[in-house]
Design a protein around this motif. Structure first.
Motif, PDB file in Angstrom:
ATOM      1  N   SER A  93       0.806  -1.224   0.000  1.00 31.16           N
ATOM      2  CA  SER A  93       0.000   0.000   0.000  1.00 31.16           C
ATOM      3  C   SER A  93       0.838   1.272   0.000  1.00 31.16           C
ATOM      4  CB  SER A  93      -0.944   0.019   1.201  1.00 31.16           C
ATOM      5  OG  SER A  93      -0.221  -0.018   2.425  1.00 31.16           O
ATOM      6  N   ASP A  94       2.007   1.250   0.639  1.00 26.04           N
ATOM      7  CA  ASP A  94       2.811   2.475   0.681  1.00 26.04           C
ATOM      8  C   ASP A  94       3.432   2.806  -0.669  1.00 26.04           C
ATOM      9  OD1 ASP A  94       4.198   0.053   1.369  1.00 26.04           O
ATOM     10  OD2 ASP A  94       5.953   1.202   2.001  1.00 26.04           O
ATOM     11  N   HIS A  95       3.153   1.995  -1.691  1.00 18.60           N
ATOM     12  CA  HIS A  95       3.670   2.263  -3.027  1.00 18.60           C
ATOM     13  C   HIS A  95       2.577   2.552  -4.059  1.00 18.60           C
ATOM     14  CE1 HIS A  95       7.926   1.086  -2.197  1.00 18.60           C
ATOM     15  NE2 HIS A  95       7.307   0.520  -1.160  1.00 18.60           N
ATOM     16  N   TYR A  96       1.303   2.320  -3.694  1.00 18.10           N
ATOM     17  CA  TYR A  96       0.260   2.614  -4.689  1.00 18.10           C
ATOM     18  C   TYR A  96      -1.063   3.072  -4.099  1.00 18.10           C
ATOM     19  CZ  TYR A  96      -2.197  -1.924  -4.100  1.00 18.10           C
ATOM     20  OH  TYR A  96      -2.920  -2.990  -3.630  1.00 18.10           O
ATOM     21  N   LEU A  97      -1.086   3.370  -2.795  1.00 20.61           N
ATOM     22  CA  LEU A  97      -2.337   3.757  -2.141  1.00 20.61           C
ATOM     23  C   LEU A  97      -2.972   4.981  -2.782  1.00 20.61           C
ATOM     24  CD1 LEU A  97      -4.262   3.165   0.255  1.00 20.61           C
ATOM     25  CD2 LEU A  97      -2.862   4.734   1.618  1.00 20.61           C
ATOM     26  N   GLU A  98      -2.143   5.940  -3.217  1.00 20.95           N
ATOM     27  CA  GLU A  98      -2.688   7.192  -3.749  1.00 20.95           C
ATOM     28  C   GLU A  98      -2.703   7.237  -5.278  1.00 20.95           C
ATOM     29  OE1 GLU A  98      -1.770  11.872  -3.285  1.00 20.95           O
ATOM     30  OE2 GLU A  98      -1.860  10.805  -1.372  1.00 20.95           O
ATOM     31  N   LEU A  99      -2.524   6.120  -5.933  1.00 19.10           N
ATOM     32  CA  LEU A  99      -2.537   6.130  -7.394  1.00 19.10           C
ATOM     33  C   LEU A  99      -3.889   6.580  -7.937  1.00 19.10           C
ATOM     34  CD1 LEU A  99      -1.273   5.528 -10.139  1.00 19.10           C
ATOM     35  CD2 LEU A  99      -2.036   3.153  -9.872  1.00 19.10           C
ATOM     36  N   GLY A 100      -4.973   5.974  -7.472  1.00 22.51           N
ATOM     37  CA  GLY A 100      -6.291   6.374  -7.935  1.00 22.51           C
ATOM     38  C   GLY A 100      -6.590   7.829  -7.624  1.00 22.51           C
ATOM     39  N   PRO A 101      -6.439   8.269  -6.366  1.00 29.94           N
ATOM     40  CA  PRO A 101      -6.664   9.675  -6.058  1.00 29.94           C
ATOM     41  C   PRO A 101      -5.777  10.626  -6.864  1.00 29.94           C
ATOM     42  CG  PRO A 101      -6.698   8.391  -4.044  1.00 29.94           C
ATOM     43  CD  PRO A 101      -6.285   7.458  -5.141  1.00 29.94           C
ATOM     44  N   LEU A 102      -4.529  10.237  -7.131  1.00 31.60           N
ATOM     45  CA  LEU A 102      -3.658  11.079  -7.949  1.00 31.60           C
ATOM     46  C   LEU A 102      -4.243  11.276  -9.345  1.00 31.60           C
ATOM     47  CD1 LEU A 102      -0.950  12.444  -8.782  1.00 31.60           C
ATOM     48  CD2 LEU A 102      -0.087  10.133  -9.259  1.00 31.60           C
ATOM     49  N   LEU A 103      -4.672  10.185  -9.965  1.00 28.78           N
ATOM     50  CA  LEU A 103      -5.198  10.278 -11.322  1.00 28.78           C
ATOM     51  C   LEU A 103      -6.537  11.019 -11.353  1.00 28.78           C
ATOM     52  CD1 LEU A 103      -4.119   6.729 -12.328  1.00 28.78           C
ATOM     53  CD2 LEU A 103      -3.285   8.832 -13.379  1.00 28.78           C
ATOM     54  N   HIS A 104      -7.373  10.787 -10.358  1.00 30.55           N
ATOM     55  CA  HIS A 104      -8.640  11.516 -10.274  1.00 30.55           C
ATOM     56  C   HIS A 104      -8.380  13.011 -10.123  1.00 30.55           C
ATOM     57  CE1 HIS A 104     -12.314  13.140  -8.508  1.00 30.55           C
ATOM     58  NE2 HIS A 104     -12.963  12.085  -8.970  1.00 30.55           N
ATOM     59  N   THR A 105      -7.413  13.366  -9.281  1.00 35.00           N
ATOM     60  CA  THR A 105      -7.087  14.775  -9.070  1.00 35.00           C
ATOM     61  C   THR A 105      -6.488  15.391 -10.326  1.00 35.00           C
ATOM     62  OG1 THR A 105      -6.685  14.275  -6.738  1.00 35.00           O
ATOM     63  CG2 THR A 105      -5.892  16.381  -7.546  1.00 35.00           C
ATOM     64  N   ALA A 106      -5.625  14.640 -11.028  1.00 37.57           N
ATOM     65  CA  ALA A 106      -5.098  15.138 -12.303  1.00 37.57           C
ATOM     66  C   ALA A 106      -6.222  15.371 -13.301  1.00 37.57           C
ATOM     67  CB  ALA A 106      -4.080  14.145 -12.862  1.00 37.57           C
ATOM     68  N   TRP A 107      -7.193  14.485 -13.296  1.00 34.22           N
ATOM     69  CA  TRP A 107      -8.377  14.622 -14.181  1.00 34.22           C
ATOM     70  C   TRP A 107      -9.135  15.903 -13.864  1.00 34.22           C
ATOM     71  CZ3 TRP A 107     -13.645  12.893 -12.627  1.00 34.22           C
ATOM     72  CH2 TRP A 107     -14.560  12.844 -13.707  1.00 34.22           C
ATOM     73  N   THR A 108      -9.367  16.174 -12.583  1.00 32.42           N
ATOM     74  CA  THR A 108     -10.066  17.414 -12.225  1.00 32.42           C
ATOM     75  C   THR A 108      -9.209  18.642 -12.501  1.00 32.42           C
ATOM     76  OG1 THR A 108      -9.316  17.373  -9.902  1.00 32.42           O
ATOM     77  CG2 THR A 108     -11.391  16.229 -10.436  1.00 32.42           C
ATOM     78  N   ALA A 109      -7.886  18.447 -12.602  1.00 37.09           N
ATOM     79  CA  ALA A 109      -6.985  19.565 -12.906  1.00 37.09           C
ATOM     80  C   ALA A 109      -6.793  19.772 -14.407  1.00 37.09           C
ATOM     81  CB  ALA A 109      -5.627  19.327 -12.246  1.00 37.09           C
ATOM     82  N   GLY A 110      -7.469  18.944 -15.235  1.00 35.59           N
ATOM     83  CA  GLY A 110      -7.429  19.176 -16.670  1.00 35.59           C
ATOM     84  C   GLY A 110      -6.823  18.079 -17.511  1.00 35.59           C
ATOM     85  N   LEU A 111      -6.474  16.946 -16.914  1.00 38.85           N
ATOM     86  CA  LEU A 111      -5.890  15.858 -17.700  1.00 38.85           C
ATOM     87  C   LEU A 111      -6.877  15.377 -18.759  1.00 38.85           C
ATOM     88  CD1 LEU A 111      -3.457  13.885 -17.990  1.00 38.85           C
ATOM     89  CD2 LEU A 111      -4.733  12.318 -16.515  1.00 38.85           C
ATOM     90  N   ALA A 112      -6.402  15.341 -20.007  1.00 35.15           N
ATOM     91  CA  ALA A 112      -7.280  14.908 -21.106  1.00 35.15           C
ATOM     92  C   ALA A 112      -6.590  13.921 -22.031  1.00 35.15           C
ATOM     93  CB  ALA A 112      -7.754  16.120 -21.900  1.00 35.15           C
ATOM     94  N   ARG A 113      -5.395  13.435 -21.630  1.00 35.91           N
ATOM     95  CA  ARG A 113      -4.664  12.470 -22.450  1.00 35.91           C
ATOM     96  C   ARG A 113      -4.376  11.230 -21.627  1.00 35.91           C
ATOM     97  NH1 ARG A 113       0.725  12.669 -20.953  1.00 35.91           N
ATOM     98  NH2 ARG A 113       1.254  14.432 -19.612  1.00 35.91           N
ATOM     99  N   THR A 114      -4.126  10.143 -22.312  1.00 32.98           N
ATOM    100  CA  THR A 114      -3.881   8.872 -21.637  1.00 32.98           C
ATOM    101  C   THR A 114      -2.460   8.815 -21.090  1.00 32.98           C
ATOM    102  OG1 THR A 114      -5.476   7.739 -23.051  1.00 32.98           O
ATOM    103  CG2 THR A 114      -3.819   6.378 -21.960  1.00 32.98           C
ATOM    104  N   ILE A 115      -2.338   8.360 -19.856  1.00 31.86           N
ATOM    105  CA  ILE A 115      -1.032   8.158 -19.237  1.00 31.86           C
ATOM    106  C   ILE A 115      -0.760   6.655 -19.159  1.00 31.86           C
ATOM    107  CG2 ILE A 115       0.348   8.414 -17.137  1.00 31.86           C
ATOM    108  CD1 ILE A 115      -1.175  10.924 -16.496  1.00 31.86           C
ATOM    109  N   PRO A 116       0.332   6.177 -19.734  1.00 31.50           N
ATOM    110  CA  PRO A 116       0.658   4.752 -19.584  1.00 31.50           C
ATOM    111  C   PRO A 116       1.140   4.470 -18.163  1.00 31.50           C
ATOM    112  CG  PRO A 116       2.405   5.887 -20.772  1.00 31.50           C
ATOM    113  CD  PRO A 116       1.306   6.892 -20.582  1.00 31.50           C
ATOM    114  N   ILE A 117       0.690   3.368 -17.624  1.00 31.02           N
ATOM    115  CA  ILE A 117       1.133   2.969 -16.297  1.00 31.02           C
ATOM    116  C   ILE A 117       1.580   1.521 -16.355  1.00 31.02           C
ATOM    117  CG2 ILE A 117      -1.239   2.444 -15.593  1.00 31.02           C
ATOM    118  CD1 ILE A 117      -0.333   3.213 -12.727  1.00 31.02           C
ATOM    119  N   TYR A 118       2.716   1.259 -15.722  1.00 28.86           N
ATOM    120  CA  TYR A 118       3.297  -0.075 -15.705  1.00 28.86           C
ATOM    121  C   TYR A 118       3.324  -0.558 -14.256  1.00 28.86           C
ATOM    122  CZ  TYR A 118       4.844   1.345 -20.327  1.00 28.86           C
ATOM    123  OH  TYR A 118       4.875   1.795 -21.629  1.00 28.86           O
TER     124      TYR A 118
END
Length: 283
Positions: A66-91
């Protein structure tokens, strides 16, 4: 300027007043902005580093603690509300897509509302999940190489090597010391290696309070003593060493002097004791 920024440097998921934040690392090389791991606090850490959340070119999750991916979803959601409109690849390891779909399900009321009420683009397609495996991947002009490290009981846990036009960075991920890390880190400009002060484990386990002896067993078999990180750096011939994912890092009885003394037993080169927001220039 090429650099590595240690956004969160604490080993483990728990935070307390005055402690550092869990693991996330920003790699900026050859025009690419890559986030490695997304522990709690990563969105704030990126902003404090002067990086817009919409500017990420790729995200890599080294393993599913969890200490390595707990905030992944919230980060992407927040980027979306900040204007993200392109796909980010995630590995990331197998299972990361399950997390992403679970997050979307948990946030479905808010996401669907914003689609109707604010005209946002769909959130789900903005994350393109790839399974991280041993081998090479192209990230823009960077070559990313991944190898499995030793972080039991997790099997899908990876160390990463980033090679640009003129510089190389290696991130150990969470791992016990492994012989393969020497060749993997060979001649790197910077090795960021996780580190543990063995003398601090007793106090840490006592402070946690709600575990048993299995916590100690996990720490001792799954992490790297600072002197071993120094030995690996020396044998690999790296130019600089940074200690990260520090265990413990919030015990006043153990200071930077203890980390430096322990690492100096095996490493005589430039040493960075990781702190949140530490930016290490590569140029």
């Amino acid at each position: 300027m090429n650099s590595v920024t240690l956004l969160g440097t604490k080993g483990g998921p728990a935070i307390r007043p005055g402690t550092r934040m869990p693991t996330s690392i920003l790699v900026q090389m050859d025009g690419m902005t890559v986030l490695v791991d997304a522990g709690l606090g990563v969105a704030r850490g990126l902003c404090d580093a002067g990086v817009a959340l919409t500017d990420l070119d790729a995200i890599i999750i080294t393993h599913l603690h969890s200490d390595h991916y707990l905030e992944l979803g919230p980060l992407l959601h927040t980027a979306w509300t900040a204007g993200l409109a392109r796909t980010i690849p995630i590995y990331g390891p197998t299972g990361l897509a399950h997390y992403w779909h679970g997050f979307l399900n948990a946030m479905s009321f808010d996401v669907e509302l914003r689609l109707r009420d604010e005209g946002r683009p769909p959130l789900e397609p903005l994350l393109d999940v790839h399974v991280l495996q041993d081998g090479e991947t192209a990230l823009g002009g960077l070559k990313l190489t991944a190898i499995r490290n030793a972080h039991p009981p997790i099997e899908d846990s990876f160390a990463l090597r980033f090679e640009g036009a003129s510089q190389t960075v290696v991130l150990s991920g969470d791992t016990a010391p492994i012989p393969e890390m020497v060749d993997f880190s060979h001649n790197a400009d910077l090795l960021v290696h996780e580190a543990m002060l063995s003398a601090g484990i007793d106090a840490l386990c006592k402070r946690v309070g709600n575990g048993d002896d299995r916590l100690r067993i996990h720490l001792e078999r799954s992490h790297t003593p600072a002197a071993e990180a120094g030995r690996i750096a020396t044998e690999a011939g790296v130019k600089r060493l940074a200690l990260n994912h520090l265990v413990p890092c919030d015990d006043p009885d153990f200071t930077d002097a203890h980390w430096q003394e322990e690492t100096a037993r095996t490493w005589a080169g430039p040493l960075f004791i990781g702190t949140d927001g530490m930016k290490i220039p590569l140029d």
